[in-house]
Design a protein around this motif. Structure first.
Motif, PDB file in Angstrom:
ATOM      1  N   ASN A   1      -3.662  -8.502  10.800  1.00 48.09           N
ATOM      2  CA  ASN A   1      -3.407  -9.299   9.597  1.00 48.09           C
ATOM      3  C   ASN A   1      -2.400  -8.599   8.700  1.00 48.09           C
ATOM      4  O   ASN A   1      -2.382  -7.370   8.603  1.00 48.09           O
ATOM      5  N   PHE A   2      -1.560  -9.414   8.033  1.00 45.36           N
ATOM      6  CA  PHE A   2      -0.694  -8.874   6.991  1.00 45.36           C
ATOM      7  C   PHE A   2      -0.409  -9.970   5.971  1.00 45.36           C
ATOM      8  O   PHE A   2       0.222 -10.981   6.287  1.00 45.36           O
ATOM      9  N   ASN A   3      -0.918  -9.765   4.775  1.00 46.47           N
ATOM     10  CA  ASN A   3      -0.694 -10.698   3.661  1.00 46.47           C
ATOM     11  C   ASN A   3      -0.985 -12.148   4.048  1.00 46.47           C
ATOM     12  O   ASN A   3      -0.212 -13.072   3.719  1.00 46.47           O
ATOM     13  N   ASN A   4      -2.094 -12.345   4.711  1.00 41.40           N
ATOM     14  CA  ASN A   4      -2.504 -13.695   5.120  1.00 41.40           C
ATOM     15  C   ASN A   4      -4.011 -13.837   4.900  1.00 41.40           C
ATOM     16  O   ASN A   4      -4.765 -14.110   5.817  1.00 41.40           O
ATOM     17  N   LYS A   5      -4.419 -13.639   3.667  1.00 40.46           N
ATOM     18  CA  LYS A   5      -5.848 -13.625   3.331  1.00 40.46           C
ATOM     19  C   LYS A   5      -6.533 -14.923   3.730  1.00 40.46           C
ATOM     20  O   LYS A   5      -7.606 -14.899   4.351  1.00 40.46           O
ATOM     21  N   ASP A   6      -5.932 -16.047   3.395  1.00 39.22           N
ATOM     22  CA  ASP A   6      -6.562 -17.332   3.720  1.00 39.22           C
ATOM     23  C   ASP A   6      -6.645 -17.531   5.227  1.00 39.22           C
ATOM     24  O   ASP A   6      -7.649 -18.047   5.746  1.00 39.22           O
TER      25      ASP A   6
ATOM     26  N   ILE B   1      -7.180  -4.887  12.050  1.00 36.56           N
ATOM     27  CA  ILE B   1      -6.082  -4.015  11.633  1.00 36.56           C
ATOM     28  C   ILE B   1      -5.234  -4.753  10.609  1.00 36.56           C
ATOM     29  O   ILE B   1      -4.592  -5.755  10.920  1.00 36.56           O
ATOM     30  N   ASP B   2      -5.247  -4.275   9.395  1.00 32.23           N
ATOM     31  CA  ASP B   2      -4.444  -4.867   8.330  1.00 32.23           C
ATOM     32  C   ASP B   2      -3.249  -3.953   8.054  1.00 32.23           C
ATOM     33  O   ASP B   2      -3.388  -2.735   7.980  1.00 32.23           O
ATOM     34  N   GLY B   3      -2.078  -4.554   7.917  1.00 28.71           N
ATOM     35  CA  GLY B   3      -0.861  -3.764   7.758  1.00 28.71           C
ATOM     36  C   GLY B   3      -0.541  -3.361   6.336  1.00 28.71           C
ATOM     37  O   GLY B   3       0.636  -3.280   5.972  1.00 28.71           O
ATOM     38  N   GLY B   4      -1.568  -3.111   5.539  1.00 29.42           N
ATOM     39  CA  GLY B   4      -1.334  -2.700   4.152  1.00 29.42           C
ATOM     40  C   GLY B   4      -1.032  -3.883   3.245  1.00 29.42           C
ATOM     41  O   GLY B   4      -0.129  -3.822   2.403  1.00 29.42           O
ATOM     42  N   SER B   5      -1.795  -4.951   3.396  1.00 28.77           N
ATOM     43  CA  SER B   5      -1.568  -6.174   2.621  1.00 28.77           C
ATOM     44  C   SER B   5      -1.734  -5.934   1.125  1.00 28.77           C
ATOM     45  O   SER B   5      -2.498  -5.062   0.692  1.00 28.77           O
ATOM     46  N   THR B   6      -1.033  -6.748   0.351  1.00 26.84           N
ATOM     47  CA  THR B   6      -1.118  -6.657  -1.112  1.00 26.84           C
ATOM     48  C   THR B   6      -1.661  -7.945  -1.721  1.00 26.84           C
ATOM     49  O   THR B   6      -1.565  -8.149  -2.938  1.00 26.84           O
ATOM     50  N   ASP B   7      -2.232  -8.812  -0.883  1.00 28.76           N
ATOM     51  CA  ASP B   7      -2.716 -10.106  -1.369  1.00 28.76           C
ATOM     52  C   ASP B   7      -4.235 -10.172  -1.468  1.00 28.76           C
ATOM     53  O   ASP B   7      -4.802 -11.258  -1.604  1.00 28.76           O
ATOM     54  N   GLY B   8      -4.892  -9.022  -1.407  1.00 32.08           N
ATOM     55  CA  GLY B   8      -6.346  -9.001  -1.484  1.00 32.08           C
ATOM     56  C   GLY B   8      -7.031  -9.065  -0.127  1.00 32.08           C
ATOM     57  O   GLY B   8      -8.269  -9.158  -0.065  1.00 32.08           O
TER      58      GLY B   8
END
Length: 265
Positions: free
Chosen positions: A11-16, A38-45
């Protein structure tokens, strides 16, 4: 005890989109799996949402949120953390079709290196398109086409302790299973079912990345197939189908361009 399946979600910046994926995973009636996120350092929560699912699902064996070099580097982190016999890549936004999806497919007695189903694409208009695959694949089917990564189980041993190539940004999964089948004689099986629903609009499918994808495939093809094979495969049904598909895409783009131009007049 080694789980039968490791589900790897990148996932990356795809919270929904992640929530949609996560809800389909934790709803599964079949339980012999571990889940790696594995999250790529998202900034969207996204990280906070992932933490909530990790606490309530009990199936998350590993998760992290940190910057990385792209989707395949993220997948490789998941591969390194996985302990399942089969690996399954269900990325953020795609989702298992039904709560009994895993139970249904593992009701089949299979031991092949690669097991894949049919692909269902979800359109922006809420409609669906299903792509059906053949039971037996000719190498040209892979040269000119692809298999559904989000509807595919791959034995962990096929990665040989490594992972996907990171020099290929968009087609590394295609290059991996194509080389495994066409050069490594990996066994495979097609099961007539739709395991997951793929959302349109992924990175590899966007128009802006089409030329990158084409160049990467051309480079990988030279490594996987001999010049004689490439020449012979030009005269196959898969090659003809590929050419027709490209022509139809160009005509569609031309029609859209003319429509936009007409609307602006």
């Amino acid at each position: 005890m080694t789980p039968g399946l490791s589900i790897i979600t990148v996932n990356f910046n795809n919270k929904d989109g992640f929530i949609k994926t996560a809800d389909s995973v934790i709803a599964q009636t079949w339980g012999d799996y571990e889940w790696i996120i594995i999250d790529g350092g998202s900034t969207d929560g996204s990280a906070e949402v992932i933490r909530e699912y990790a606490e309530k699902s009990g199936k998350v064996a590993f998760w992290c949120s940190e910057r990385d070099g792209g989707i395949y580097e993220g997948m490789n982190k998941g591969i390194a953390a996985a302990s399942g016999r089969y690996l399954y890549f269900l990325n953020s936004g795609d989702y298992l079709r039904e709560p009994a999806s895993l139970e249904g497919i593992f009701a089949f007695d299979f031991d092949e290196d690669i097991v894949f189903g049919d692909m269902m694409l979800e359109g922006d208009d809420g409609g669906y398109v299903i792509w059906r695959y053949k039971n037996r694949l000719h190498p040209s089917d892979l040269l000119y086409g692809f298999l559904p990564h989000q509807n595919m189980f791959i034995k962990a041993r096929l990665f040989g302790g490594g992972g996907y190539r990171t020099d290929l940004r968009l087609v590394s999964d295609w290059a991996h299973y194509t080389a495994a089948i066409c050069r490594g004689n990996a066994s495979y099986r097609h099961i007539h079912t739709v395991l997951a629903v793929n959302q349109r609009g992924g990175v590899s499918g966007s128009a802006g990345h089409w030329y990158i994808q084409k160049a990467e495939r051309r480079m990988a093809v030279r490594e996987i197939f001999t010049p004689l094979q490439r020449f012979c495969y030009i005269f196959t049904v898969a090659s003809l189908r590929n050419k027709i598909y490209k022509v139809s895409l160009r005509l569609k783009k031309l029609s859209e361009k003319l429509n936009r131009r007409g609307a602006g007049e």
